[in-house]
Design an enzyme around this catalytic site. Structure first.
Site, PDB file in Angstrom:
ATOM      1  N   ASP A  12       0.857  -1.196   0.000  1.00 30.49           N
ATOM      2  CA  ASP A  12       0.000   0.000   0.000  1.00 30.49           C
ATOM      3  C   ASP A  12       0.895   1.250   0.000  1.00 30.49           C
ATOM      4  O   ASP A  12       0.869   2.019   0.949  1.00 30.49           O
ATOM      5  CB  ASP A  12      -0.939  -0.006   1.227  1.00 30.49           C
ATOM      6  CG  ASP A  12      -0.194  -0.044   2.561  1.00 30.49           C
ATOM      7  OD1 ASP A  12       0.991  -0.481   2.590  1.00 30.49           O
ATOM      8  OD2 ASP A  12      -0.774   0.366   3.577  1.00 30.49           O
ATOM      9  N   HIS A 243       9.720  -0.111   9.296  1.00 35.53           N
ATOM     10  CA  HIS A 243       8.685  -1.155   9.335  1.00 35.53           C
ATOM     11  C   HIS A 243       8.816  -2.126   8.149  1.00 35.53           C
ATOM     12  O   HIS A 243       9.265  -3.256   8.291  1.00 35.53           O
ATOM     13  CB  HIS A 243       7.292  -0.517   9.307  1.00 35.53           C
ATOM     14  CG  HIS A 243       6.948   0.231  10.558  1.00 35.53           C
ATOM     15  ND1 HIS A 243       6.926  -0.354  11.791  1.00 35.53           N
ATOM     16  CD2 HIS A 243       6.586   1.530  10.746  1.00 35.53           C
ATOM     17  CE1 HIS A 243       6.568   0.539  12.705  1.00 35.53           C
ATOM     18  NE2 HIS A 243       6.362   1.697  12.085  1.00 35.53           N
TER      19      HIS A 243
HETATM   20  C1  BDR Z   1       2.615  -0.373   8.729  1.00 37.30           C
HETATM   21  O1  BDR Z   1       1.551   0.565   8.537  1.00 37.30           O
HETATM   22  C2  BDR Z   1       1.795   1.358   7.395  1.00 37.30           C
HETATM   23  O2  BDR Z   1       1.519   2.702   7.687  1.00 37.30           O
HETATM   24  C3  BDR Z   1       3.238   1.151   7.038  1.00 37.30           C
HETATM   25  O3  BDR Z   1       3.434   1.265   5.643  1.00 37.30           O
HETATM   26  C4  BDR Z   1       3.546  -0.222   7.548  1.00 37.30           C
HETATM   27  O4  BDR Z   1       3.241  -1.191   6.580  1.00 37.30           O
HETATM   28  C5  BDR Z   1       3.267  -0.111  10.075  1.00 37.30           C
HETATM   29  O5  BDR Z   1       2.372  -0.342  11.114  1.00 37.30           O
HETATM   30 CA    CA Z   2       2.888  -0.609   4.219  1.00 34.95          CA
END
Ligand code: BDR
Ligand code: CA
Length: 320
Positions: A12, A243
């Site tokens: 995403d 992340h």
């Molecule tokens: C996840 O949430 C999204 O905002 C980031 O891309 C990552 O995949 C972190 O909690």
């Molecule tokens: Ca993500």
């Protein structure tokens, strides 16, 4: 070198998604078979445009992009994380629209087709809500048995959430889908907040990306200020939690990580715990066992942060 590991990245994008995708594309140990898109950091059509743009920037328009789910399985979409990733999911960096287009197959069709035509070869790398993956598992009951595995960013087993006090953003955006995926009978690695919030790329390290004379690095330098602003305001951090890229680091260098193995259930109730990933940490004692029959999940719990950050920065062209 042995054959590259073949991955489909379900994403995403998303600023940290962009980092992860570029990191994967810069890693010869991995072959990115396709990107599939999902709602999350932005609405799905925006994420699809971003995925196409990222491949154009990287000079990899040979890689297919397939659009996926526009909404979770059992509820309306909670809405984009524009306060984290900008209104366009890419840091409001005024990017030109893509000149390429997604393939005609949708994400579920592409995942099922590519996995079933290469049994045991493909690893799914989900970086967003797990809707497409759950739908693919439902559409093709033999999918799990034909996967090399799933290495996903999402969840929080032994720590609090980031989207709610209980839950991590990707999982809380579609808890029903996540619960299906954590029940899939294939090797699953969960790179959740337990490990990703330990891996910090500092402001000084991020500044080095801007010094790299490569379109990938220049794109990241343009979009990262938005993400850094959020991290500063939300956690007082001079830097970012790494992340989504943690999945790629694990694929390249699992020796840098420690982990625990537990079965997982996702809270699909509608109370304060919705979206929490619950590891089974003690045996069933009596009565119903909600974890019964679930496969063990490899939950990443810690990392050699310096080694992981150096690995990613090095692949992005930063000389350290
Ligand atoms: C996840 O949430 C999204 O905002 C980031 O891309 C990552 O995949 C972190 O909690
Ligand atoms: Ca993500």
């Amino acid at each position: 070198m042995s054959r590259p590991r073949r991955i489909i990245v379900d994403t995403d994008p998303g600023i940290d998604d962009a980092m992860a995708i570029f990191f994967a594309l810069a890693s010869p140990e991995l072959e990115v078979v396709a990107l599939t898109t999902v709602f999350g950091n932005a609405h799905t059509p925006v994420c699809t445009a971003n995925a196409l743009r990222l491949l154009e920037i990287a000079g990899r328009t040979d890689i297919a992009v397939a659009e996926g789910a526009h909404a979770p399985m059992a509820m309306p979409f909670r809405g984009p994380a524009d306060f984290v990733h900008g209104g366009d999911g890419q840091g409001d960096a005024s990017l030109a629209p893509p000149s390429t287009r997604p393939v005609l197959e949708d994400a579920v069709e592409l995942i099922v087709d590519r996995v079933m035509s290469a049994p045991g070869e493909i690893t799914l790398v989900p970086l967003g809500p797990l809707t497409n993956i759950a739908r693919a598992l439902q559409a093709e009951p033999r999918l799990a048995a034909n996967l090399a595995g799933i290495v996903l960013m999402g969840g929080n087993a032994f720590c609090g959430g980031n989207a709610t006090p209980a839950a991590e953003a990707n999982v809380v955006n579609d808890p029903e889908a996540a619960d299906i995926v954590f029940g899939a009978a294939c090797p699953i690695v969960m790179a959740g907040l337990d490990v990703t919030e330990r891996i910090v790329m500092t402001g000084a390290q991020l500044d080095l990306i801007g010094e790299v004379d490569h379109p990938r690095a220049q794109h990241l330098a343009a979009i990262l200020p938005c993400y850094r602003r959020f991290a500063r305001e939300a956690s007082g951090l001079d830097g970012i939690h790494v992340h989504d890229s943690t999945t790629i680091s694990y694929l390249l260098a699992p020796q840098h990580f420690s982990h625990r193995s537990h079965q997982i259930r996702v809270d699909t109730g509608h109370g304060v715990g919705r979206g929490k990933t619950w590891p089974r940490t003690r045996p069933a004692q009596h009565g119903d066992d909600p974890w019964a029959g679930r496969p063990p999940v490899t939950i990443l719990t810690d990392a050699d942060v310096d080694a992981v950050v150096r690995l990613e920065l090095g692949r992005l062209g930063v000389g350290l």
